[in-house]
Design a protein around this motif. Structure first.
Motif, PDB file in Angstrom:
ATOM      1  N   THR A  57       0.891  -1.074   0.040  1.00 30.13           N
ATOM      2  CA  THR A  57       0.022  -0.036   0.117  1.00 30.13           C
ATOM      3  C   THR A  57       0.706   1.128  -0.015  1.00 30.13           C
ATOM      4  OG1 THR A  57      -1.964   1.071   1.156  1.00 30.13           O
ATOM      5  CG2 THR A  57      -0.160   0.193   2.454  1.00 30.13           C
ATOM      6  N   VAL A  58       0.340   2.390  -0.570  1.00 31.57           N
ATOM      7  CA  VAL A  58       1.220   3.468  -0.694  1.00 31.57           C
ATOM      8  C   VAL A  58       0.685   4.436   0.647  1.00 31.57           C
ATOM      9  CG1 VAL A  58       1.878   5.677  -1.956  1.00 31.57           C
ATOM     10  CG2 VAL A  58       1.148   3.501  -2.997  1.00 31.57           C
ATOM     11  N   HIS A  59       1.467   4.785   1.533  1.00 34.31           N
ATOM     12  CA  HIS A  59       1.159   5.841   2.614  1.00 34.31           C
ATOM     13  C   HIS A  59       0.348   7.048   1.956  1.00 34.31           C
ATOM     14  CE1 HIS A  59       1.254   8.694   6.165  1.00 34.31           C
ATOM     15  NE2 HIS A  59       1.362   7.390   6.630  1.00 34.31           N
ATOM     16  N   PRO A  60      -0.850   7.477   2.703  1.00 33.30           N
ATOM     17  CA  PRO A  60      -1.543   8.681   2.323  1.00 33.30           C
ATOM     18  C   PRO A  60      -0.771   9.800   1.818  1.00 33.30           C
ATOM     19  CG  PRO A  60      -2.611   7.695   3.924  1.00 33.30           C
ATOM     20  CD  PRO A  60      -1.190   7.134   4.070  1.00 33.30           C
ATOM     21  N   ASP A  61       0.440  10.064   2.436  1.00 33.58           N
ATOM     22  CA  ASP A  61       1.152  11.296   1.929  1.00 33.58           C
ATOM     23  C   ASP A  61       1.868  11.067   0.860  1.00 33.58           C
ATOM     24  OD1 ASP A  61       3.445   9.803   2.615  1.00 33.58           O
ATOM     25  OD2 ASP A  61       3.944  10.732   4.582  1.00 33.58           O
ATOM     26  N   GLY A  62       1.962   9.855   0.034  1.00 38.94           N
ATOM     27  CA  GLY A  62       2.493   9.680  -1.289  1.00 38.94           C
ATOM     28  C   GLY A  62       4.105   9.364  -1.162  1.00 38.94           C
ATOM     29  N   ASN A  63       4.564   9.369  -0.089  1.00 38.99           N
ATOM     30  CA  ASN A  63       5.985   9.504   0.288  1.00 38.99           C
ATOM     31  C   ASN A  63       6.666   8.069   0.414  1.00 38.99           C
ATOM     32  OD1 ASN A  63       6.156  12.163  -0.186  1.00 38.99           O
ATOM     33  ND2 ASN A  63       5.701  12.612   2.004  1.00 38.99           N
ATOM     34  N   TRP A  64       5.704   7.057   1.000  1.00 42.46           N
ATOM     35  CA  TRP A  64       6.384   5.784   1.290  1.00 42.46           C
ATOM     36  C   TRP A  64       5.564   4.670   0.625  1.00 42.46           C
ATOM     37  CZ3 TRP A  64      10.523   7.296   3.615  1.00 42.46           C
ATOM     38  CH2 TRP A  64      10.422   8.525   4.361  1.00 42.46           C
ATOM     39  N   LEU A  65       6.017   3.566   0.323  1.00 44.12           N
ATOM     40  CA  LEU A  65       5.477   2.204  -0.146  1.00 44.12           C
ATOM     41  C   LEU A  65       5.839   1.386   0.929  1.00 44.12           C
ATOM     42  CD1 LEU A  65       4.011   0.584  -2.352  1.00 44.12           C
ATOM     43  CD2 LEU A  65       6.399  -0.141  -2.937  1.00 44.12           C
ATOM     44  N   LEU A  66       4.608   0.733   1.363  1.00 41.32           N
ATOM     45  CA  LEU A  66       4.543  -0.192   2.544  1.00 41.32           C
ATOM     46  C   LEU A  66       4.240  -1.689   2.022  1.00 41.32           C
ATOM     47  CD1 LEU A  66       2.236   1.788   4.964  1.00 41.32           C
ATOM     48  CD2 LEU A  66       5.104   1.647   5.038  1.00 41.32           C
ATOM     49  N   THR A  67       5.257  -2.730   2.158  1.00 39.76           N
ATOM     50  CA  THR A  67       5.262  -3.922   1.752  1.00 39.76           C
ATOM     51  C   THR A  67       4.948  -4.984   2.685  1.00 39.76           C
ATOM     52  OG1 THR A  67       6.271  -3.269  -0.354  1.00 39.76           O
ATOM     53  CG2 THR A  67       6.087  -5.576   0.003  1.00 39.76           C
ATOM     54  N   ALA A  68       4.037  -6.025   2.483  1.00 41.24           N
ATOM     55  CA  ALA A  68       4.062  -7.263   3.258  1.00 41.24           C
ATOM     56  C   ALA A  68       4.560  -8.348   2.584  1.00 41.24           C
ATOM     57  CB  ALA A  68       2.616  -7.774   3.882  1.00 41.24           C
ATOM     58  N   ASN A  69       5.692  -9.086   3.338  1.00 40.43           N
ATOM     59  CA  ASN A  69       6.064 -10.183   2.721  1.00 40.43           C
ATOM     60  C   ASN A  69       5.685 -11.296   3.404  1.00 40.43           C
ATOM     61  OD1 ASN A  69       8.214  -9.080   1.154  1.00 40.43           O
ATOM     62  ND2 ASN A  69       8.983  -8.209   3.093  1.00 40.43           N
ATOM     63  N   TYR A  70       5.065 -12.437   2.757  1.00 47.01           N
ATOM     64  CA  TYR A  70       4.451 -13.536   3.331  1.00 47.01           C
ATOM     65  C   TYR A  70       5.634 -14.610   4.224  1.00 47.01           C
ATOM     66  CZ  TYR A  70       1.804 -17.817   3.626  1.00 47.01           C
ATOM     67  OH  TYR A  70       0.962 -18.889   4.348  1.00 47.01           O
ATOM     68  N   GLY A  71       6.717 -14.298   3.162  1.00 49.35           N
ATOM     69  CA  GLY A  71       7.748 -15.332   3.515  1.00 49.35           C
ATOM     70  C   GLY A  71       7.656 -16.693   3.196  1.00 49.35           C
ATOM     71  N   SER A  72       8.517 -17.491   3.742  1.00 52.85           N
ATOM     72  CA  SER A  72       8.514 -18.972   3.077  1.00 52.85           C
ATOM     73  C   SER A  72       8.631 -19.993   4.081  1.00 52.85           C
ATOM     74  CB  SER A  72       9.502 -19.208   2.208  1.00 52.85           C
ATOM     75  OG  SER A  72      10.683 -19.249   2.873  1.00 52.85           O
ATOM     76  N   LYS A 107      11.211 -21.204   5.376  1.00 54.33           N
ATOM     77  CA  LYS A 107      12.607 -21.039   5.943  1.00 54.33           C
ATOM     78  C   LYS A 107      12.657 -19.615   6.372  1.00 54.33           C
ATOM     79  CE  LYS A 107      14.838 -24.773   3.757  1.00 54.33           C
ATOM     80  NZ  LYS A 107      15.936 -25.245   2.743  1.00 54.33           N
ATOM     81  N   VAL A 108      11.900 -18.588   5.685  1.00 53.75           N
ATOM     82  CA  VAL A 108      12.015 -17.287   5.720  1.00 53.75           C
ATOM     83  C   VAL A 108      10.636 -16.573   6.590  1.00 53.75           C
ATOM     84  CG1 VAL A 108      12.295 -15.054   4.857  1.00 53.75           C
ATOM     85  CG2 VAL A 108      13.631 -17.077   3.907  1.00 53.75           C
ATOM     86  N   PRO A 109      10.928 -15.997   7.626  1.00 55.23           N
ATOM     87  CA  PRO A 109       9.701 -15.533   8.383  1.00 55.23           C
ATOM     88  C   PRO A 109       9.026 -14.511   7.726  1.00 55.23           C
ATOM     89  CG  PRO A 109      11.698 -14.698   9.816  1.00 55.23           C
ATOM     90  CD  PRO A 109      11.934 -15.786   8.527  1.00 55.23           C
ATOM     91  N   GLY A 110       7.707 -14.097   7.938  1.00 57.00           N
ATOM     92  CA  GLY A 110       7.025 -13.039   7.314  1.00 57.00           C
ATOM     93  C   GLY A 110       7.568 -11.761   7.830  1.00 57.00           C
ATOM     94  N   SER A 111       7.539 -10.549   6.972  1.00 61.89           N
ATOM     95  CA  SER A 111       8.148  -9.339   7.436  1.00 61.89           C
ATOM     96  C   SER A 111       7.368  -8.151   6.788  1.00 61.89           C
ATOM     97  CB  SER A 111       9.599  -9.310   7.031  1.00 61.89           C
ATOM     98  OG  SER A 111       9.699  -9.700   5.560  1.00 61.89           O
ATOM     99  N   VAL A 112       7.765  -7.095   7.045  1.00 60.82           N
ATOM    100  CA  VAL A 112       7.258  -5.807   6.482  1.00 60.82           C
ATOM    101  C   VAL A 112       8.529  -4.774   6.082  1.00 60.82           C
ATOM    102  CG1 VAL A 112       4.812  -5.899   7.334  1.00 60.82           C
ATOM    103  CG2 VAL A 112       6.829  -4.483   8.625  1.00 60.82           C
ATOM    104  N   ALA A 113       8.295  -4.119   5.088  1.00 61.00           N
ATOM    105  CA  ALA A 113       9.384  -3.188   4.513  1.00 61.00           C
ATOM    106  C   ALA A 113       8.594  -1.671   4.163  1.00 61.00           C
ATOM    107  CB  ALA A 113       9.997  -3.784   3.431  1.00 61.00           C
ATOM    108  N   VAL A 114       9.590  -0.851   3.866  1.00 64.55           N
ATOM    109  CA  VAL A 114       9.156   0.573   3.838  1.00 64.55           C
ATOM    110  C   VAL A 114      10.193   1.055   2.757  1.00 64.55           C
ATOM    111  CG1 VAL A 114       8.903   2.818   4.582  1.00 64.55           C
ATOM    112  CG2 VAL A 114       8.456   0.995   6.037  1.00 64.55           C
ATOM    113  N   HIS A 115       9.882   1.374   1.574  1.00 63.67           N
ATOM    114  CA  HIS A 115      10.591   2.331   0.586  1.00 63.67           C
ATOM    115  C   HIS A 115      10.207   3.736   0.404  1.00 63.67           C
ATOM    116  CE1 HIS A 115      11.523  -1.992  -0.720  1.00 63.67           C
ATOM    117  NE2 HIS A 115      12.458  -1.477  -1.228  1.00 63.67           N
ATOM    118  N   ARG A 116      11.194   4.637   0.334  1.00 65.24           N
ATOM    119  CA  ARG A 116      10.934   5.850  -0.127  1.00 65.24           C
ATOM    120  C   ARG A 116      10.741   6.002  -1.455  1.00 65.24           C
ATOM    121  NH1 ARG A 116      13.047  10.284   3.083  1.00 65.24           N
ATOM    122  NH2 ARG A 116      14.498   8.925   3.702  1.00 65.24           N
ATOM    123  N   LEU A 117       9.877   7.021  -1.746  1.00 66.64           N
ATOM    124  CA  LEU A 117       9.396   7.227  -3.176  1.00 66.64           C
ATOM    125  C   LEU A 117       9.759   8.498  -3.761  1.00 66.64           C
ATOM    126  CD1 LEU A 117       5.353   6.008  -3.196  1.00 66.64           C
ATOM    127  CD2 LEU A 117       7.557   4.670  -3.692  1.00 66.64           C
TER     128      LEU A 117
END
Length: 360
Positions: free
Chosen positions: A106-121, A123-133
Motif C-alpha cells: 500500500t502507498v502511505h496517504p502522504d505519497g512518500n512511502w511504499l509499505l510492503t508485506a512479505n509472506y515469507g516461506s 524458511k524465511v519468516p514474514g516481514s514488512v518493509a518501507v521504501h521511500r518514493l
C-alpha cells in the motif's frame, strides 16, 4: 446502490501469476468496465506489461503510478507508470522487498512511502518493509525492514509468521500488518521524516484463525477480518488511540459444508452497511449486513469462476479475480447489499492466472 447509465467507463488493471511464479498470466493487463452493464473488455490500445508475479496492486494517491508485488522467493516490488494514453511502462528497476514472496502493498496517504508485506516461506519468516518514493513515484532506497515473530496451531500453515497485508488506518495514525501465521495484527507508527516503523502494539486474534486481510468500516470504529484458516468473518472493535483490535463477533464465511474453504479478498461497502468476501473452495462471494455488531448473512453468489482470490469494488460492481479458472467477473451490487451473478457473456472475461484487480 444504483449506477447512473451515463457513468464513464472505469479503467481497471489486473495482475496475474506469471510462468516464473507458477502461473500462466502475462503480469499486468488493462481492461475497461462499463458501469451501466457490468461489461468487461480489454483495452486494445494498452499492451500487457510483463511484471513477474503481480499478485497485488496499489495506486499512488496523486500520481498516475501503480505498484505491484513480485511474488517470488527473492522478493521484489515494481513501480509502473501510466502514460496519458493508458500505456504501461516500468518506472525504474524492481526494488528488493527485503523478504520472500511479497503479497500485499500500500502507498502511505502522504505519497512518500511504499509499505510492503512479505509472506515469507518455510524458511524465511514474514516481514514488512518501507521504501521511500521519489517525486515521480519511482522507488528509492528502503528505509526500514521488520521481521515478525510468532506461530499458530495449524500444521503446515502456521509454523512461523506470514505477513499477509499492510495498510494504514482511516485516521492515518497507524500502520497495521495482519499475520496469518502468528494469528495477530501488528501495529506500527511510521515516522514521516525517516520512513522507519516503531512497533506500538500487537493484537492477538483467535488461535488458528489465520487472519488474511482487513477491511475498515468508513467510520474507522470497526474493522473486519477475512480469516483464511478458520473460514470465518470476524468483526472487531478498533481503538484508534492505540491501533489495537478487540474481537466482537465471528460468523462462518460460507454456508457450504462439503468443501474445504479459504476466504480470500474482503471489501466493505462505501456506505458502511455491507461487507463482502470471496470464498475459495465454495467459489462464491458472500454478502453480509454489518449494521449491527454480529455480521448477518445476506446470501452467497457464484464468483463467476473457481478459486476467487482478489475482490475489488468499482462503480457499483465487485470485480472478482478467479485464479484457477482464469476469469475476471463483474457482479452487480444491489440496493440491499446482495449481489447479482454474471448473466451476460461480457460480464466474465478470460484472464489467465488472475489474482487481483485495481480500479483506477
Amino acid at each position: 446502490m444504483p449506477t447512473p447509465a451515463s457513468h464513464p467507463p472505469v479503467h481497471v488493471l489486473v495482475g496475474s501469476y506469471t510462468p516464473d511464479t507458477g502461473g500462466e498470466g502475462t503480469g499486468l493487463s488493462a481492461l475497461r468496465l462499463d458501469p451501466s452493464t457490468g461489461g468487461l473488455a480489454y483495452d486494445t490500445g494498452v499492451p500487457p506489461l510483463p511484471v513477474s508475479g503481480a499478485s497485488f496492486l496499489a495506486a499512488h494517491p496523486t500520481l498516475d503510478v501503480v505498484y505491484s508485488t513480485n511474488e517470488t522467493d527473492s522478493g521484489t516490488v515494481s513501480a509502473v507508470a501510466r502514460r496519458h494514453d493508458g500505456v504501461l511502462t516500468t518506472l525504474g528497476a524492481p526494488a528488493d522487498s527485503g523478504g520472500a514472496n511479497p503479497c500485499h502493498l500500500t502507498v502511505h496517504p502522504d505519497g512518500n512511502w511504499l509499505l510492503t508485506a512479505n509472506y515469507g516461506s518455510d524458511k524465511v519468516p514474514g516481514s514488512v518493509a518501507v521504501h521511500r518514493l521519489d517525486a515521480d513515484g519511482s522507488l528509492l532506497e528502503p528505509t526500514d525492514f521488520v521481521v515478525h515473530e510468532g506461530s499458530g496451531p495449524v500444521t503446515g500453515r502456521q509454523e512461523g509468521s506470514h505477513a499477509h497485508q499492510i495498510l494504514v488506518d482511516p485516521a492515518g495514525r497507524f500502520v497495521l500488518a495482519t499475520d496469518l501465521g502468528a494469528d495477530a495484527v501488528f501495529t506500527y507508527r511510521l515516522d514521516p521524516g525517516t520512513g522507519t516503523l516503531e512497533r506500538t502494539a500487537v493484537s492477538p486474534l483467535r488461535a488458528g484463525s489465520g487472519p488474511r486481510h482487513l477491511a475498515f468500516a468508513p467510520d474507522g470504529e470497526r474493522v473486519f477480518s477475512a480469516d483464511e484458516l478458520s473460514s470465518t468473518l470476524t468483526c472487531h472493535r478498533y481503538d484508534a488511540a492505540t491501533g489495537t483490535l478487540t474481537a466482537l463477533a465471528t460468523v462462518p464465511a460460507t454456508t457450504a459444508r462439503d468443501v474445504v474453504n479459504q476466504p480470500g479478498g474482503i471489501v466493505g461497502s462505501p456506505c458502511g452497511r455491507y461487507v463482502w468476501l470471496t470464498n475459495r473452495g465454495a467459489d462464491t462471494v458472500a454478502a453480509f449486513d454489518v449494521t449491527g455488531i454480529t455480521p448477518e448473512p445476506i446470501g452467497e453468489t457464484s464468483s463467476g469462476g473457481t478459486w476467487p482470490r482478489g475482490l475489488t469494488y468499482a462503480a457499483g460492481h465487485l470485480l472478482v479475480a478467479n485464479q484457477h479458472s482464469g476469469t475476471l467477473a463483474a457482479l452487480r451490487v444491489l440496493d440491499d447489499g446482495a449481489l447479482q451473478p454474471p448473466d451476460q457473456p461480457d460480464q466474465v472475461v478470460s484472464a489467465r492466472s488472475v489474482v487481483c484487480a485495481l480500479a483506477l
